[in-house]
Design a protein around this motif. Structure first.
Motif, PDB file in Angstrom:
ATOM      1  N   ILE A  70       0.855  -1.186   0.000  1.00  0.00           N
ATOM      2  CA  ILE A  70       0.000   0.000   0.000  1.00  0.00           C
ATOM      3  C   ILE A  70       0.891   1.236   0.000  1.00  0.00           C
ATOM      4  CG2 ILE A  70      -1.746   1.321   1.263  1.00  0.00           C
ATOM      5  CD1 ILE A  70      -2.734  -1.303   2.475  1.00  0.00           C
ATOM      6  N   ALA A  71       0.605   2.165  -0.903  1.00  0.00           N
ATOM      7  CA  ALA A  71       1.397   3.392  -0.986  1.00  0.00           C
ATOM      8  C   ALA A  71       0.466   4.587  -1.034  1.00  0.00           C
ATOM      9  CB  ALA A  71       2.303   3.376  -2.216  1.00  0.00           C
ATOM     10  N   MET A  72       0.725   5.591  -0.192  1.00  0.00           N
ATOM     11  CA  MET A  72      -0.008   6.849  -0.233  1.00  0.00           C
ATOM     12  C   MET A  72       0.789   7.867  -1.039  1.00  0.00           C
ATOM     13  SD  MET A  72      -2.870   6.497   1.453  1.00  0.00           S
ATOM     14  CE  MET A  72      -3.615   5.383   2.655  1.00  0.00           C
ATOM     15  N   LEU A  73       0.083   8.615  -1.891  1.00  0.00           N
ATOM     16  CA  LEU A  73       0.718   9.624  -2.737  1.00  0.00           C
ATOM     17  C   LEU A  73       0.048  10.967  -2.449  1.00  0.00           C
ATOM     18  CD1 LEU A  73       0.790   7.631  -6.112  1.00  0.00           C
ATOM     19  CD2 LEU A  73       2.478   7.613  -4.274  1.00  0.00           C
ATOM     20  N   PRO A  74       0.455  11.663  -1.384  1.00  0.00           N
ATOM     21  CA  PRO A  74      -0.236  12.888  -0.985  1.00  0.00           C
ATOM     22  C   PRO A  74       0.035  14.048  -1.926  1.00  0.00           C
ATOM     23  CG  PRO A  74       1.659  12.502   0.427  1.00  0.00           C
ATOM     24  CD  PRO A  74       1.535  11.296  -0.461  1.00  0.00           C
ATOM     25  N   VAL A  83      -2.613   0.218  -4.300  1.00  0.00           N
ATOM     26  CA  VAL A  83      -2.620  -1.089  -3.657  1.00  0.00           C
ATOM     27  C   VAL A  83      -2.165  -2.109  -4.686  1.00  0.00           C
ATOM     28  CG1 VAL A  83      -3.988  -2.812  -2.437  1.00  0.00           C
ATOM     29  CG2 VAL A  83      -4.532  -0.385  -2.176  1.00  0.00           C
ATOM     30  N   ARG A  84      -1.185  -2.898  -4.293  1.00  0.00           N
ATOM     31  CA  ARG A  84      -0.583  -3.852  -5.235  1.00  0.00           C
ATOM     32  C   ARG A  84      -0.917  -5.282  -4.820  1.00  0.00           C
ATOM     33  NH1 ARG A  84       5.857  -3.484  -5.483  1.00  0.00           N
ATOM     34  NH2 ARG A  84       5.497  -3.950  -3.272  1.00  0.00           N
ATOM     35  N   VAL A  85      -1.325  -6.079  -5.815  1.00  0.00           N
ATOM     36  CA  VAL A  85      -1.493  -7.515  -5.621  1.00  0.00           C
ATOM     37  C   VAL A  85      -0.423  -8.186  -6.479  1.00  0.00           C
ATOM     38  CG1 VAL A  85      -3.023  -9.507  -5.856  1.00  0.00           C
ATOM     39  CG2 VAL A  85      -3.971  -7.277  -5.217  1.00  0.00           C
ATOM     40  N   ARG A 156      -0.203 -11.884 -13.533  1.00  0.00           N
ATOM     41  CA  ARG A 156       0.263 -10.500 -13.650  1.00  0.00           C
ATOM     42  C   ARG A 156       0.065  -9.772 -12.313  1.00  0.00           C
ATOM     43  NH1 ARG A 156      -0.076  -7.862 -18.816  1.00  0.00           N
ATOM     44  NH2 ARG A 156      -0.786  -9.182 -20.519  1.00  0.00           N
ATOM     45  N   THR A 157       0.957  -8.876 -12.009  1.00  0.00           N
ATOM     46  CA  THR A 157       0.727  -7.982 -10.879  1.00  0.00           C
ATOM     47  C   THR A 157      -0.436  -7.049 -11.212  1.00  0.00           C
ATOM     48  OG1 THR A 157       2.996  -8.051 -10.072  1.00  0.00           O
ATOM     49  CG2 THR A 157       1.712  -6.095  -9.524  1.00  0.00           C
ATOM     50  N   LEU A 158      -1.353  -6.917 -10.268  1.00  0.00           N
ATOM     51  CA  LEU A 158      -2.482  -6.006 -10.410  1.00  0.00           C
ATOM     52  C   LEU A 158      -2.246  -4.820  -9.476  1.00  0.00           C
ATOM     53  CD1 LEU A 158      -5.419  -8.596 -10.284  1.00  0.00           C
ATOM     54  CD2 LEU A 158      -4.165  -7.771 -12.295  1.00  0.00           C
TER      55      LEU A 158
END
Length: 462
Positions: A70-74, A83-85, A156-158
């Protein structure tokens, strides 16, 4: 936004839909999330987007998503969240899914129900963002949670992008597009547009997949003058000069244009529409120089923008005192530019049409042209399989969006983008950005399944 102009001629009667209760665990969970996110007043100036993003992050971490994914981009008062799967094939390029958390604001005193409380009534969900775009947000969160619950690992990465300012500057969309998790994406699925049209009786008519958007560009037309006392009128009046200029803009029609995508779209809609309107569209699709078809389509605001660039005056500002001649008069002219037409060419045409060197014409900000995403057979096949599960045999067509979404940012960054929500709605119930926004309950649950279907199918989960 969404398919704001689909099948206007078919819209008439709003019929109440039956209640569509869903009792599967993931459906109950999604409804709870939907109700919660509707409660966040995530309009510009409210500062609520980061709070909503933190809530979603907590839900996802509780559902098994690693904090490292999980990455926040303020950005200022807002934020995007990624959010990466992770996928099993490190060599496969990722797929991006996108929805936006922000909304156009709503004044509770103007609504018949509290816009920030989810209300289920008469087979519809009511509330600001129920359609635009918190249904898409909820569908993406539900999909991630289901993947984790099922211990499903895609090939694949989602990457799921929750954007924070689609309705305003799309700054966070740019942050998303440039992020290391996203910038190599093979393509994107945008939940904020694309969808199906229903007849007044609730019959599915057509399903549309957005593959292009018109370029959004706004120009300011400004007339200036030394002014003076209102008791001494003069011929060179800034307000009159500006009025003549915008009247000329009103009277000009940009040339008719088409491409393979718009011809396919208009032909498909023509096949679904009865009577003369449908015949005109089918004739245009067969021959985009057909003058009779052009004339018929041009009179319909719902489709005129599909066949040409449009520019329209949207705001006026003039004068500084009621007893003084105006020193400045300014008009805002908003243009929706056909794909492939440079913004500079539209400005040059406005200068030519206005034909008055006293009128200064300048673009606001730095509008960027948005390219067309050519339809991919694998994406269209996956969308078709999903839609036909619930609406067997409904025609499916690409289309050009006259409005604007995050897709234009992704396309400009080199990520082909296809907008598909899985939602079906009657034209006369499209109230995104307006009063009493609503979404059929059945459509909400169909949208959950549609995004989940695409994640499994396109992500390579078997």
């Amino acid at each position: 936004m969404h398919i704001r102009h689909l099948l206007a001629a078919a819209a008439a009667l709003a019929l109440a839909a039956p209640s569509f209760a869903q009792d599967a665990p993931h459906q109950k969970q999604a409804r709870e999330i939907y109700a919660k996110v509707i409660g966040f007043r995530t309009a510009e100036g409210q500062g609520k987007v980061p709070e909503m993003a933190r809530y979603l992050a907590d839900v996802l971490k509780a559902g098994g998503v690693a904090e490292a994914d999980i990455a926040m981009l303020p950005s200022g008062e807002t934020t995007a969240m990624l959010v990466r799967v992770p996928g099993s094939d490190a060599n496969a390029r990722p797929i991006l899914f996108s929805a936006h958390m922000d909304i156009v604001d709503a004044r509770p005193e103007d609504w018949s129900r509290d816009p920030f409380t989810l209300v289920e009534e008469d087979g519809r969900f009511w509330g600001r963002g129920t359609h635009d775009n918190k249904a898409g947000v909820t569908a993406m969160v539900s999909t991630i949670l289901r993947l984790k619950a099922d211990k499903a690992r895609p090939k694949r990465t989602l990457v799921f992008a929750f954007v924070g300012d689609e309705e305003t500057g799309m700054v966070t969309t740019g942050l998303v597009a440039g992020h290391d998790w996203v910038k190599t994406s093979e393509f994107a699925i945008n939940t904020d547009a694309g969808g199906g049209g229903l007849s007044p009786e609730g019959k599915p008519l057509i399903y549309l997949v957005q593959g292009a958007e018109k370029t959004y560009a706004t120009f300011e037309l400004t007339a200036t003058n030394p002014g003076g006392h209102s008791s001494r009128p003069r011929k060179d009046n800034a307000i009159y000069d500006l009025a003549r200029a915008i009247t000329r803009v009103e009277g000009y029609a940009f040339p008719v244009m088409s491409n393979a995508l718009t011809r396919a779209y208009i032909g498909a809609v023509g096949g679904a529409l009865p009577g003369a309107a449908g015949q005109a569209m089918k004739a245009f699709a067969a021959d985009p120089t057909n003058a009779q078809a052009i004339a018929a389509i041009s009179t319909d605001p719902s489709f005129n923008g599909t066949i040409r660039t449009t520019c329209v005056a949207t705001m006026l500002e003039a004068g500084h005192a009621e007893n003084a001649l105006p020193q400045k008069a300014k008009a805002t002219v908003n243009c929706r530019i056909f794909p492939g037409v440079p913004v500079a060419d539209v400005k040059a045409k406005l200068v030519e049409v206005v034909a008055d060197p006293k009128i200064e014409i300048e673009a606001i900000d730095d509008p960027q042209a948005s390219p067309v995403s050519e339809m991919r057979p694998d994406v269209m096949a996956a969308i078709t399989r999903s839609i036909h599960k619930r609406q067997p045999g409904v025609p499916i067509s690409p289309y050009l969006e006259s409005g604007g979404t995050d897709g234009k940012v992704y396309r400009t960054a080199g990520i082909p983008t296809f907008a598909t929500s899985g939602l079906f709605i009657r034209e006369n119930e499209m109230f995104a950005h307006g009063l009493n926004e609503r979404l059929p309950v059945e459509s909400f649950y169909d949208g959950l399944e549609h995004i989940h279907d695409l994640a499994l199918d396109l992500g390579g989960v078997r």
